[in-house]
Design a protein around this motif. Structure first.
Motif, PDB file in Angstrom:
ATOM      1  N   ARG A 152      -9.056   0.403   1.646  1.00 23.27           N
ATOM      2  CA  ARG A 152      -9.999   1.625   2.242  1.00 23.27           C
ATOM      3  C   ARG A 152      -9.597   2.008   3.560  1.00 23.27           C
ATOM      4  O   ARG A 152      -9.722   3.014   4.148  1.00 23.27           O
ATOM      5  N   ASP A 153      -9.743   0.930   4.251  1.00 20.41           N
ATOM      6  CA  ASP A 153      -9.502   0.948   5.823  1.00 20.41           C
ATOM      7  C   ASP A 153      -7.936   1.568   6.219  1.00 20.41           C
ATOM      8  O   ASP A 153      -7.849   2.448   6.706  1.00 20.41           O
ATOM      9  N   TRP A 154      -7.053   1.200   5.420  1.00 24.52           N
ATOM     10  CA  TRP A 154      -5.646   1.632   5.607  1.00 24.52           C
ATOM     11  C   TRP A 154      -5.608   3.091   5.251  1.00 24.52           C
ATOM     12  O   TRP A 154      -4.999   4.012   5.828  1.00 24.52           O
ATOM     13  N   LEU A 155      -6.309   3.475   4.260  1.00 20.43           N
ATOM     14  CA  LEU A 155      -6.324   4.638   3.550  1.00 20.43           C
ATOM     15  C   LEU A 155      -6.952   5.542   4.700  1.00 20.43           C
ATOM     16  O   LEU A 155      -6.606   6.985   5.018  1.00 20.43           O
ATOM     17  N   ALA A 156      -8.105   5.215   5.178  1.00 20.02           N
ATOM     18  CA  ALA A 156      -8.824   5.650   6.171  1.00 20.02           C
ATOM     19  C   ALA A 156      -8.153   6.196   7.680  1.00 20.02           C
ATOM     20  O   ALA A 156      -8.313   7.211   8.163  1.00 20.02           O
TER      21      ALA A 156
ATOM     22  N   PHE B  22       0.732  -1.296   0.024  1.00 21.73           N
ATOM     23  CA  PHE B  22      -0.080  -0.009  -0.037  1.00 21.73           C
ATOM     24  C   PHE B  22       0.922   1.318  -0.169  1.00 21.73           C
ATOM     25  O   PHE B  22       0.654   2.313  -0.704  1.00 21.73           O
ATOM     26  N   GLU B  23       1.898   1.208   0.670  1.00 23.00           N
ATOM     27  CA  GLU B  23       2.832   2.459   0.911  1.00 23.00           C
ATOM     28  C   GLU B  23       3.605   2.863  -0.222  1.00 23.00           C
ATOM     29  O   GLU B  23       3.802   4.116  -0.394  1.00 23.00           O
ATOM     30  N   PHE B  24       3.633   2.001  -1.375  1.00 20.67           N
ATOM     31  CA  PHE B  24       4.039   2.248  -2.566  1.00 20.67           C
ATOM     32  C   PHE B  24       3.239   3.132  -3.642  1.00 20.67           C
ATOM     33  O   PHE B  24       3.655   3.116  -4.635  1.00 20.67           O
ATOM     34  N   VAL B  25       1.929   2.917  -3.440  1.00 18.43           N
ATOM     35  CA  VAL B  25       0.877   3.272  -4.387  1.00 18.43           C
ATOM     36  C   VAL B  25       1.150   4.757  -4.867  1.00 18.43           C
ATOM     37  O   VAL B  25       1.211   4.887  -6.156  1.00 18.43           O
ATOM     38  N   ASP B  26       1.306   5.660  -3.964  1.00 22.96           N
ATOM     39  CA  ASP B  26       1.484   6.963  -4.477  1.00 22.96           C
ATOM     40  C   ASP B  26       2.749   7.155  -5.423  1.00 22.96           C
ATOM     41  O   ASP B  26       2.622   7.833  -6.328  1.00 22.96           O
TER      42      ASP B  26
ATOM     43  N   GLN C 280      -3.068  -6.851  -6.150  1.00 21.25           N
ATOM     44  CA  GLN C 280      -3.490  -7.409  -5.037  1.00 21.25           C
ATOM     45  C   GLN C 280      -2.698  -6.808  -3.576  1.00 21.25           C
ATOM     46  O   GLN C 280      -1.970  -7.583  -3.195  1.00 21.25           O
ATOM     47  N   PRO C 281      -2.514  -5.418  -3.506  1.00 21.42           N
ATOM     48  CA  PRO C 281      -1.735  -4.731  -2.560  1.00 21.42           C
ATOM     49  C   PRO C 281      -1.956  -5.087  -1.229  1.00 21.42           C
ATOM     50  O   PRO C 281      -3.228  -5.571  -0.924  1.00 21.42           O
ATOM     51  N   MET C 282      -0.935  -5.111  -0.541  1.00 22.81           N
ATOM     52  CA  MET C 282      -1.247  -5.297   1.127  1.00 22.81           C
ATOM     53  C   MET C 282      -0.506  -4.242   1.947  1.00 22.81           C
ATOM     54  O   MET C 282       0.382  -3.389   1.353  1.00 22.81           O
ATOM     55  N   ALA C 283      -0.478  -4.200   3.075  1.00 21.99           N
ATOM     56  CA  ALA C 283       0.087  -3.202   4.104  1.00 21.99           C
ATOM     57  C   ALA C 283       1.438  -3.722   4.501  1.00 21.99           C
ATOM     58  O   ALA C 283       1.583  -4.915   4.545  1.00 21.99           O
TER      59      ALA C 283
END
Length: 244
Positions: free
Chosen positions: A239-243, A133-137, A157-160
């Motif tokens: 979406r939970d991670w983003l929130a 997730f941290e690399f999406v930006d 299929q990304p993950m935290a």
């Protein structure tokens, strides 16, 4: 157990060290800042004395044609030093589907890293994870301008990173797999749709344009980097991670 974590000050490594210590192990982060350089081999033998498990979380500084040489040199150094010091278990972090993306040299380099470990004398485990997730930006930034972000519809299929770290820590605490454990996020997205979700969450008004030629992931065929049956699915939804 006495566990050495090379690359133990990075995004994944620092969390692995913290988790291993919380689980009651002696976990030592190793990096050039602590006098251990995996690329030159400096300090490696001394750092591995008395170590039960060595975890290698170092990464090539580039994704280009230089990455195979990085992984060949660092893995040759690691396997040789671990064998000399009698380390009983070596663990590396790789990528789900790395062997199914022949047109990306970085993925070829990760397969080379795996193969060197498999061929060596040290019992081993390979954790293959999906994208973080941290690399999406960063992925969005590769093909963006002031008004648009161009992305292919590649399934992803990304993950935290925290879930990746937990998987690495769990494998490091167990017996050598002499094989691969695949871990992935709980949801599959098209990359262009993931981009839209991300921009909306950030209040970013740029438009995502679906472009099958845009960026590194355009070279990924079909669902090559989606976890297949038998993978461990991480608990954290995007979406939970983003929130948070």
């Amino acid at each position: 157990m006495n566990i050495a974590v090379i690359g133990g000050t990075g995004l994944i490594g620092s969390q692995v060290v913290r988790m291993l210590r919380a689980d009651g192990h002696e976990a030592t982060p190793l990096s050039p800042s602590t006098g251990v350089d995996l690329l030159t081999g400096q300090g490696l033998d001394a750092a591995l004395k008395g170590v039960d498990v060595v975890v290698n979380l170092t990464n090539s500084p580039t994704f280009d044609d230089a990455s195979p040489a990085f992984f060949r040199t660092t893995m040759d150094n690691l396997v040789a030093a671990a064998a000399r010091e009698g380390v009983g278990h070596a663990v590396i972090l790789s990528i789900v589907g790395a062997d199914r993306v022949p047109d990306l040299v970085y993925y070829q380099a990760k397969v080379l890293q795996e193969d060197i470990l498999k061929a060596g004398p040290v019992p081993y485990s390979i954790v293959r994870a999906t994208q973080f997730f941290e690399f999406v930006d960063a992925v969005l930034s590769w093909t963006s301008d002031e008004t648009t972000v161009r992305l292919p519809a590649t399934p992803i299929q990304p993950m935290a990173a925290a879930d990746v770290a937990r998987a690495v820590a769990d494998v490091s605490e167990g017996a050598p797999l002499r094989g691969v454990r695949n871990v992935a996020g709980p949801e599959v997205f098209a990359l262009d749709e993931l981009g839209r979700i991300t921009l909306a969450a950030h209040g970013d008004r740029r438009t995502v344009v679906t472009d099958p030629t845009a960026g590194m992931f355009a070279a990924v065929p079909g669902d090559a980097i989606i976890a297949k049956d038998g993978a461990d699915l991480a608990p954290t939804a995007y979406r939970d991670w983003l929130a948070r």
